[in-house]
Scaffold this motif. Sequence first.
Motif, PDB file in Angstrom:
ATOM      1  N   GLN A   9     -61.255  20.680  13.554  1.00 50.81           N
ATOM      2  CA  GLN A   9     -61.491  21.916  12.811  1.00 50.81           C
ATOM      3  C   GLN A   9     -62.974  22.071  12.495  1.00 50.81           C
ATOM      4  O   GLN A   9     -63.592  21.200  11.893  1.00 50.81           O
ATOM      5  N   LYS A  43     -64.006  24.552  10.770  1.00 48.80           N
ATOM      6  CA  LYS A  43     -64.104  25.205   9.463  1.00 48.80           C
ATOM      7  C   LYS A  43     -64.145  24.150   8.360  1.00 48.80           C
ATOM      8  O   LYS A  43     -63.293  23.262   8.311  1.00 48.80           O
ATOM      9  N   ASN A  85     -41.222  13.275   2.553  1.00 45.45           N
ATOM     10  CA  ASN A  85     -41.757  14.057   3.664  1.00 45.45           C
ATOM     11  C   ASN A  85     -40.844  14.028   4.906  1.00 45.45           C
ATOM     12  O   ASN A  85     -41.274  14.300   6.000  1.00 45.45           O
ATOM     13  N   LYS A 114     -59.230  14.639   5.017  1.00 47.64           N
ATOM     14  CA  LYS A 114     -58.189  15.595   4.657  1.00 47.64           C
ATOM     15  C   LYS A 114     -57.682  15.280   3.259  1.00 47.64           C
ATOM     16  O   LYS A 114     -57.604  14.125   2.843  1.00 47.64           O
ATOM     17  N   LYS A 115     -57.335  16.333   2.621  1.00 50.51           N
ATOM     18  CA  LYS A 115     -56.859  16.205   1.249  1.00 50.51           C
ATOM     19  C   LYS A 115     -55.457  15.595   1.254  1.00 50.51           C
ATOM     20  O   LYS A 115     -54.587  16.020   2.033  1.00 50.51           O
ATOM     21  N   GLU A 116     -55.256  14.608   0.411  1.00 50.80           N
ATOM     22  CA  GLU A 116     -53.937  13.964   0.347  1.00 50.80           C
ATOM     23  C   GLU A 116     -53.084  14.664  -0.688  1.00 50.80           C
ATOM     24  O   GLU A 116     -53.514  14.871  -1.822  1.00 50.80           O
ATOM     25  N   ILE A 117     -51.904  15.034  -0.273  1.00 51.06           N
ATOM     26  CA  ILE A 117     -50.967  15.678  -1.198  1.00 51.06           C
ATOM     27  C   ILE A 117     -49.739  14.785  -1.313  1.00 51.06           C
ATOM     28  O   ILE A 117     -49.090  14.455  -0.316  1.00 51.06           O
ATOM     29  N   PHE A 118     -49.448  14.382  -2.539  1.00 44.47           N
ATOM     30  CA  PHE A 118     -48.278  13.526  -2.765  1.00 44.47           C
ATOM     31  C   PHE A 118     -47.053  14.408  -2.974  1.00 44.47           C
ATOM     32  O   PHE A 118     -47.055  15.278  -3.845  1.00 44.47           O
ATOM     33  N   ILE A 119     -46.053  14.164  -2.153  1.00 39.19           N
ATOM     34  CA  ILE A 119     -44.823  14.964  -2.262  1.00 39.19           C
ATOM     35  C   ILE A 119     -43.626  14.018  -2.450  1.00 39.19           C
ATOM     36  O   ILE A 119     -43.723  12.810  -2.207  1.00 39.19           O
ATOM     37  N   SER A 120     -42.499  14.586  -2.886  1.00 41.82           N
ATOM     38  CA  SER A 120     -41.317  13.764  -3.190  1.00 41.82           C
ATOM     39  C   SER A 120     -40.849  13.004  -1.959  1.00 41.82           C
ATOM     40  O   SER A 120     -40.566  11.811  -2.003  1.00 41.82           O
ATOM     41  N   TRP A 153     -40.702  17.343   6.474  1.00 42.41           N
ATOM     42  CA  TRP A 153     -41.953  17.638   7.180  1.00 42.41           C
ATOM     43  C   TRP A 153     -41.996  16.912   8.528  1.00 42.41           C
ATOM     44  O   TRP A 153     -42.532  17.446   9.496  1.00 42.41           O
ATOM     45  N   PRO A 171     -53.089  18.407  15.690  1.00 38.50           N
ATOM     46  CA  PRO A 171     -54.119  19.339  15.213  1.00 38.50           C
ATOM     47  C   PRO A 171     -55.457  19.138  15.927  1.00 38.50           C
ATOM     48  O   PRO A 171     -55.868  18.014  16.183  1.00 38.50           O
TER      49      PRO A 171
END
Lengths: 602, 293
Positions: A52, A54, A36, A28-34, A39, A49
């Motif tokens: 997948q 797809k 979480n 899975k693609k890692e997304i860095f956020i301020s 979330w 999840p």
Amino acid sequence: MSFLNPFALWFLSLAGVIFLFYLLKRRKKEIFISSNFLWQKIVKNLPSPHFQWKLPFSWLLLIQIIALILMVLALSNPLLFRKSKENFLVIVLDTSASMESTDILPNRFFVAKKRIEKVLKTLPRNTKIALISSVPPRVVSSFSDSQSYFLKRLKDLEPLDLPGKEKEALNLASSLISKKRGEILFFTDTSFSPEMFTLKENMKFIPIVSENPRNVGITSFSIRSTAVQSGEYEILIKIENFSHKTEDIVLRVLANEKLLYQEHLQLLSLKKKIFTYSFICNQKTFLKVELKTNPPDDLLIDNFVGIVINPDQTLFVLLVSRGNLFLKTALETYPQIKLFVKDKVSLEETPEYGLIFFDEITPPPSLKGNIVCIASLSPDFPLKSKGWEKDPPLTYIKKSHPLFRFVNLEKLNIRRALSISSLPGAKILLRSFQTTLIQIWQKDDLNLLLISFDLYDSDFPLQVGFPVFIFNLLQWFHPEIFDPQYYEVHTGENFFISREGKNLLTDPDNHSLKLEGKSTFSQVNFVGPYKLNGDIYFVANLLNREESNISPQAKIYPFEKEESSVAEEREKWPLFSLLILLALALLLGEWYLYYRNRRVKK
Amino acid sequence: MGKLILDEKFLRQLDSLRLLSKKVESGHFQGERRGSKSGSGLEFIDYQPYQMGDDYRYIDWHLFSRFEQLFIKLFVEEKDLRVHILIDRSFSMSTGVPSKIEYAKKLAAALGYIALVNFDRVGVISFTSHLEESLPQRRGKLQILELFSFLQKISSNGETNLNLCLDKFASRERKAGIAIVISDLLDEKGYQKGLLSLRTHGWEVSLIQILEEKEVNPEGEGGVVLVDKETHKKIETEITSSIIKLYQKALGNFLKEIENFCEHYQIKYLQTLTSLPLSSLIFKNLRRKKVLK
């Protein structure tokens, strides 16, 4: 497109394996956020999840799949069929004498032209056509898209009364398409000898012939003067029936259009008959032999032979000698010769004579004309005598030379001969170890026969062959006087016109040609009398058995039913190498992308 | 000498602004603000009889000659304002284009400039999970470059602990003033305690929350791992449009919660995005919220 190895396409299922690998190793693609923490609240309330199926879009995956497809396609060895950019068709048209046969109306040549025109209509537009005539073998129209140009050149083409040169024509056609794709269509009546062809795949014979043509032809003709009576000649005529039935024939021999002989006969199918006639002729005569069948046969040009007999010609011969009875007697035998004997001669006198013998007399320098030197050398000959050689043994005799026709020199004894080498460029006819005994040297206007031994120092004059040798010598130097058949040639041969000054030559079709001085006429294309300045000068005859035999040779040659398959031909283009190269290039690109992504991540 | 964070043209525009505050008496020195007490200002308000210890300079000798009693002249004391700018420089402030920390630094520079131009005393302090380096309070225009220089050195790093830092700051400072807190408030441990501590210590608090566009409208699709820049905690999830809507709803609630809290405790609260031009923020939004005048 077709595949030579379609089973290799099963390897396409490997694409599924690649997909599976990607699914299993999917990250899975890692997304860095301020932060979480917001979330966390959401995800906490969501179900975990599912797996997948797809896959996200990936250039690497796409490239790998394409490369796999290309490699599998390459393994299946695909062939692409495409229409050739240019088709080449060489049409060889038989223009030999037999194509004038009228067994199919109006004649074979006309029908052949019509069939060529028909073939042209079926050709695709991208076909380049060339036209070659078989006689003489030449390119009449080089490769061109323009059918109108081709048709124009075809229209101008006419058959000639010449024997065919099919092999040369087909070789020429092959050379035109040797590096190109193409086909050769040979429109011919097949009246030629079958032994010389190496048939190629792209060569097709289109027969222009009927099943049972009729022809009777004169296939042989010769004339000789008899020794019985001065001015008496004997002729030999051979006629052959090439038809499949018995033919009624009338044979007529005419001298200056005056009937000498006439024969009525029936000649069985495929039989031949020889006739001999004698007659006396003391002046220039145009002798003609005609053959007629009832009804007329299909080829007329071989129903005629002719010849010009010219018995009233005189040759001035000078014998420069201190006395040679053998030679003098031999020369005096011929009524055409006016002999002069001298013991010396100046250079100024020599042009008056057609032939000069120097018998042990040194000739003057700068000689021209026809010269026979017997045991004598001119100072301007580029050789020197090393004295005399005794009892020279014969080591080489050129028996095939016309001078030695019917002459046997094997038992010739020579007591002594001048020890000389050969003249530069001379043709040696007789030689011993140390010296050249008889040689011919031709330079500029000098025709020299050099005999290095005195006739008296040999037993040559005593041999049977001596007068024959002298006759051969006279005939070789002056065939127009001593060869009764000199004024008769076969079509396709050259004729030497020995008359000086301006001349106008007219052929049997009344085409005229201006000639300047002595020259060789090489366009003897038609059967019949050729006139020089209005008088019949020589006669051309066909006399070719192969051309006269106009029956089809279908048993020998594989004929094509279809006249051309050029339109159907397609070019095969193997794609293996191209596909492999593309696959490798893609894999190289894939490696670069992967390497670049790794670097970016680091 | 520090480089100018803001260009001169923009700075000249700021000259006309001043910070709005009720805390004018809290300064040590005379300023340009009219205080509620009498002092050594220029504006005369009253006389009072001289007492031992009064400044001789303020004795009105005319009155002494008339009444033979010493009177001291009283003036309106002009006070300076103590302004503290607290900048959250935790790692979460490093996101966005421009980054939130850059935006915060420019904002602090602008507010600091406004304060210094008005002879207020300005101090700056950055914080993460604890109080970091600070610029002690100073006043006067000459301090502008030093302020800018200090701000330029600030870079984002570490985790944040807003409650702890604000509480510590409030306890440390003896005299209250204006506290301008610039932060994204994205702290799991909350913000309420810290802000409340400031308020209870008498600080007039302005809270400016800086967010970036992606925090409001997150991007991405499919399976992703969301990595917290500060804590490196990972959350594996599937980004879908419905999840994005859920997130936006949660964010809305969070912001609403802040707003309610601030309103309740009389904290001036302003939320902005890094995509909003600084001039708009200063000349419109901050003036509307009565942080500036």
